[in-house]
Write a protein that holds these residues in place. Structure first.
Motif, PDB file in Angstrom:
ATOM      1  N   ASP A  34     -11.065  28.289 -27.534  1.00 42.69           N
ATOM      2  CA  ASP A  34      -9.993  27.425 -27.052  1.00 42.69           C
ATOM      3  C   ASP A  34     -10.182  27.081 -25.573  1.00 42.69           C
ATOM      4  O   ASP A  34     -11.128  27.538 -24.920  1.00 42.69           O
ATOM      5  CB  ASP A  34      -8.613  28.051 -27.323  1.00 42.69           C
ATOM      6  N   ALA A  35      -9.268  26.244 -25.045  1.00 43.47           N
ATOM      7  CA  ALA A  35      -9.400  25.741 -23.685  1.00 43.47           C
ATOM      8  C   ALA A  35      -9.236  26.824 -22.629  1.00 43.47           C
ATOM      9  O   ALA A  35      -9.677  26.655 -21.486  1.00 43.47           O
ATOM     10  CB  ALA A  35      -8.379  24.629 -23.442  1.00 43.47           C
ATOM     11  N   ASP A  36      -8.629  27.948 -22.988  1.00 39.40           N
ATOM     12  CA  ASP A  36      -8.489  29.064 -22.059  1.00 39.40           C
ATOM     13  C   ASP A  36      -9.692  29.993 -22.082  1.00 39.40           C
ATOM     14  O   ASP A  36      -9.712  31.020 -21.376  1.00 39.40           O
ATOM     15  CB  ASP A  36      -7.228  29.872 -22.374  1.00 39.40           C
ATOM     16  N   GLY A  37     -10.699  29.661 -22.900  1.00 42.51           N
ATOM     17  CA  GLY A  37     -11.912  30.462 -22.936  1.00 42.51           C
ATOM     18  C   GLY A  37     -11.894  31.614 -23.906  1.00 42.51           C
ATOM     19  O   GLY A  37     -12.799  32.456 -23.893  1.00 42.51           O
ATOM     20  N   TYR A  38     -10.881  31.691 -24.783  1.00 44.32           N
ATOM     21  CA  TYR A  38     -10.839  32.745 -25.792  1.00 44.32           C
ATOM     22  C   TYR A  38     -11.624  32.317 -27.037  1.00 44.32           C
ATOM     23  O   TYR A  38     -11.435  31.209 -27.550  1.00 44.32           O
ATOM     24  CB  TYR A  38      -9.403  33.048 -26.216  1.00 44.32           C
ATOM     25  N   LEU A  39     -12.495  33.198 -27.492  1.00 42.86           N
ATOM     26  CA  LEU A  39     -13.147  32.982 -28.778  1.00 42.86           C
ATOM     27  C   LEU A  39     -12.325  33.678 -29.854  1.00 42.86           C
ATOM     28  O   LEU A  39     -11.997  34.867 -29.720  1.00 42.86           O
ATOM     29  CB  LEU A  39     -14.576  33.519 -28.772  1.00 42.86           C
ATOM     30  N   HIS A  40     -12.001  32.944 -30.904  1.00 43.71           N
ATOM     31  CA  HIS A  40     -11.219  33.463 -32.031  1.00 43.71           C
ATOM     32  C   HIS A  40     -12.140  33.546 -33.245  1.00 43.71           C
ATOM     33  O   HIS A  40     -12.733  32.546 -33.653  1.00 43.71           O
ATOM     34  CB  HIS A  40     -10.031  32.556 -32.331  1.00 43.71           C
ATOM     35  N   LEU A  41     -12.249  34.741 -33.800  1.00 41.36           N
ATOM     36  CA  LEU A  41     -13.067  34.967 -34.985  1.00 41.36           C
ATOM     37  C   LEU A  41     -12.140  35.087 -36.186  1.00 41.36           C
ATOM     38  O   LEU A  41     -11.257  35.952 -36.219  1.00 41.36           O
ATOM     39  CB  LEU A  41     -13.892  36.239 -34.804  1.00 41.36           C
ATOM     40  N   LEU A  42     -12.320  34.190 -37.169  1.00 41.80           N
ATOM     41  CA  LEU A  42     -11.467  34.160 -38.353  1.00 41.80           C
ATOM     42  C   LEU A  42     -12.271  34.543 -39.591  1.00 41.80           C
ATOM     43  O   LEU A  42     -13.474  34.265 -39.691  1.00 41.80           O
ATOM     44  CB  LEU A  42     -10.880  32.754 -38.557  1.00 41.80           C
ATOM     45  N   GLN A  43     -11.601  35.139 -40.544  1.00 44.14           N
ATOM     46  CA  GLN A  43     -12.222  35.431 -41.833  1.00 44.14           C
ATOM     47  C   GLN A  43     -12.492  34.119 -42.571  1.00 44.14           C
ATOM     48  O   GLN A  43     -11.610  33.271 -42.696  1.00 44.14           O
ATOM     49  CB  GLN A  43     -11.295  36.295 -42.685  1.00 44.14           C
ATOM     50  N   GLN A  44     -13.726  33.961 -43.067  1.00 45.07           N
ATOM     51  CA  GLN A  44     -14.016  32.762 -43.849  1.00 45.07           C
ATOM     52  C   GLN A  44     -13.239  32.738 -45.158  1.00 45.07           C
ATOM     53  O   GLN A  44     -12.951  31.672 -45.695  1.00 45.07           O
ATOM     54  CB  GLN A  44     -15.518  32.671 -44.153  1.00 45.07           C
ATOM     55  N   SER A  45     -12.869  33.892 -45.666  1.00 40.04           N
ATOM     56  CA  SER A  45     -12.220  33.958 -46.973  1.00 40.04           C
ATOM     57  C   SER A  45     -10.790  33.443 -46.953  1.00 40.04           C
ATOM     58  O   SER A  45     -10.352  32.765 -47.891  1.00 40.04           O
ATOM     59  CB  SER A  45     -12.225  35.399 -47.491  1.00 40.04           C
ATOM     60  N   ASP A  46     -10.043  33.745 -45.872  1.00 41.24           N
ATOM     61  CA  ASP A  46      -8.631  33.368 -45.861  1.00 41.24           C
ATOM     62  C   ASP A  46      -8.115  32.869 -44.507  1.00 41.24           C
ATOM     63  O   ASP A  46      -6.934  32.545 -44.379  1.00 41.24           O
ATOM     64  CB  ASP A  46      -7.766  34.548 -46.324  1.00 41.24           C
ATOM     65  N   GLY A  47      -8.969  32.810 -43.482  1.00 36.99           N
ATOM     66  CA  GLY A  47      -8.555  32.296 -42.178  1.00 36.99           C
ATOM     67  C   GLY A  47      -7.826  33.293 -41.311  1.00 36.99           C
ATOM     68  O   GLY A  47      -7.358  32.934 -40.214  1.00 36.99           O
ATOM     69  N   ARG A  58     -10.856  38.730 -31.170  1.00 32.98           N
ATOM     70  CA  ARG A  58     -10.633  37.765 -30.089  1.00 32.98           C
ATOM     71  C   ARG A  58     -11.167  38.356 -28.794  1.00 32.98           C
ATOM     72  O   ARG A  58     -10.958  39.539 -28.507  1.00 32.98           O
ATOM     73  CB  ARG A  58      -9.145  37.463 -29.926  1.00 32.98           C
ATOM     74  N   PHE A  59     -11.877  37.554 -28.011  1.00 30.19           N
ATOM     75  CA  PHE A  59     -12.337  37.989 -26.695  1.00 30.19           C
ATOM     76  C   PHE A  59     -12.737  36.764 -25.895  1.00 30.19           C
ATOM     77  O   PHE A  59     -12.752  35.638 -26.403  1.00 30.19           O
ATOM     78  CB  PHE A  59     -13.514  38.964 -26.809  1.00 30.19           C
ATOM     79  N   LYS A  60     -13.056  36.955 -24.611  1.00 25.54           N
ATOM     80  CA  LYS A  60     -13.519  35.873 -23.748  1.00 25.54           C
ATOM     81  C   LYS A  60     -15.024  36.008 -23.544  1.00 25.54           C
ATOM     82  O   LYS A  60     -15.488  36.970 -22.931  1.00 25.54           O
ATOM     83  CB  LYS A  60     -12.795  35.897 -22.402  1.00 25.54           C
TER      84      LYS A  60
END
Length: 383
Positions: free
Chosen positions: A328-341, A346-348
């Protein structure tokens, strides 16, 4: 031809943070939700790829070939790294103002400039093989298939050049709309096809040998009274997968088409300016409202939707192992499950802001920050 830049008003978002007006608060980025991490991304290596990108809205890309990772910065410095260790293999300084980078056809590295030149470098040494003047700024990362190199310019011209010499084999002139978003999707190449996305929502398949039109398809159709409402740019690179092509537009659709005839397999209303991602039979899309959606690649059914990142201005998705990542624009990487989202981590990442699409390959996720910081990550055991 007048080409205008459509921009987002950041002042409105800032004022939303200080207002109690419901309409203003509706523009505020969603707060980060709490969750229990079920995965982790571990840094493998980190290095510098020069000065990165400047304030002009370019989206440089990384390129991978034979376990070598390539990157460039806006000042014309090009870097080659060992993809596993991060060891720098070579670097060159072309002293040019790069607008689009970096493409590869396995033998050459390809990049374009703001002043309208296209450059090909030897992939093993960085030595410049040729440079060609084109009609205007190179709008998107050039692509090649070993036979030809294809680049698009901001004035709507598609150039197909002989890969070995840079001589023009053919060109195609396409009318650009009065108003469009900054940037363009890169062409997608096969041995016989050049598939080009355009700013009017049109996808065109051309013969790689002579540029003749094989088929045309509308991914988005202009609608509305104003020019802003009628923008339907395809700013992401189409995905070619077997006998299908996938593409998506701003204020238009995400669509699956047959590669041979351009017939619509399925279509869903969608708006995005980002690359889409394909993994495990699913298409992942970062919508303009920062909703992440997974579609069935075969039938187009919506499999899941994660709206917890709304208005956080997320970039293009990238699949890695059983997960899909967005920043996102604040520099956080969000890792989501491919199976259900569901959120998994989460980390920077290292760096500041991240316009470049992440590159996922061989179980690694490569991230290029706007300041040139280049980092490789892998999915580690659960925290």
């Amino acid at each position: 031809m007048l080409r205008l830049l459509a921009v987002v008003c950041l002042l409105a978002l800032l004022s939303a943070c200080e207002s109690n007006d419901p309409k203003v608060l509706a523009m505020k980025p969603a707060d980060l939700v709490e969750f229990t991490p079920t995965a982790k991304l571990q840094k493998i290596w980190s290095s510098s790829a020069g000065a990165g990108q400047d304030t002009r809205y370019s989206r440089f890309e990384l390129s991978l070939s034979d376990n070598r990772l390539f990157a460039a910065d806006t000042k014309g410095r090009v870097y080659a790294f060992d993809a596993e260790s991060g060891k720098k293999l070579w670097s060159v300084d072309l002293d040019i103002s790069v607008s689009a980078a970096i493409g590869s056809d396995g033998d050459r590295l390809l990049l374009g400039t703001y002043n309208g030149t296209l450059h090909a470098l030897d992939i093993n040494t960085g030595e410049q093989l040729w440079q060609v003047k084109v009609s205007s700024e190179v709008a998107a990362t050039p692509a090649g298939n070993g036979d030809i190199v294809v680049a698009t310019t901001v004035d709507g011209v598609v150039y197909a050049l002989e890969a070995s010499t840079g001589a023009v084999r053919w060109s195609y002139d396409h009318t650009v709309p009065i108003l469009s978003l900054r940037g363009s999707g890169s062409p997608a190449l096969t041995a016989s096809q050049v598939i080009v996305p355009f700013d009017n929502g049109q996808l065109v398949s051309m013969s790689s040998s002579d540029g003749s039109t094989q088929w045309e398809a509308r991914i988005g159709r202009p609608q509305g009274r104003t020019e802003l409402e009628r923008i339907v740019d395809i700013d992401g690179t189409p995905i070619v997968d077997g006998s299908f092509i996938y593409a998506a537009t701003y204020q238009g659709s995400i669509m699956a088409l047959t590669r041979g005839a351009g017939r619509t397999q399925w279509s869903k209303d969608m708006s995005t300016t980002q690359n889409i991602a394909l993994a495990s039979g699913k298409l992942f899309v970062s919508g303009d409202d920062s909703t992440v959606t997974a579609f069935s690649a075969m039938g187009g059914e919506t499999l899941w939707e994660n709206s917890a990142l709304k208005r956080r201005n997320i970039g293009a998705p990238a699949g890695i192992d059983d997960y899909v990542a967005v920043i996102d624009a604040d520099g956080y990487l969000h890792l989501l499950q491919q199976s259900d989202g569901a959120f998994a981590y989460r980390f920077k990442p290292r760096g500041d802001t991240f316009r470049s699409p992440m590159l996922s390959a061989n179980g690694s996720l490569y991230i290029l920050a706007d300041n040139g910081k280049l980092t490789a990550y892998k999915v580690a055991s659960k925290p």
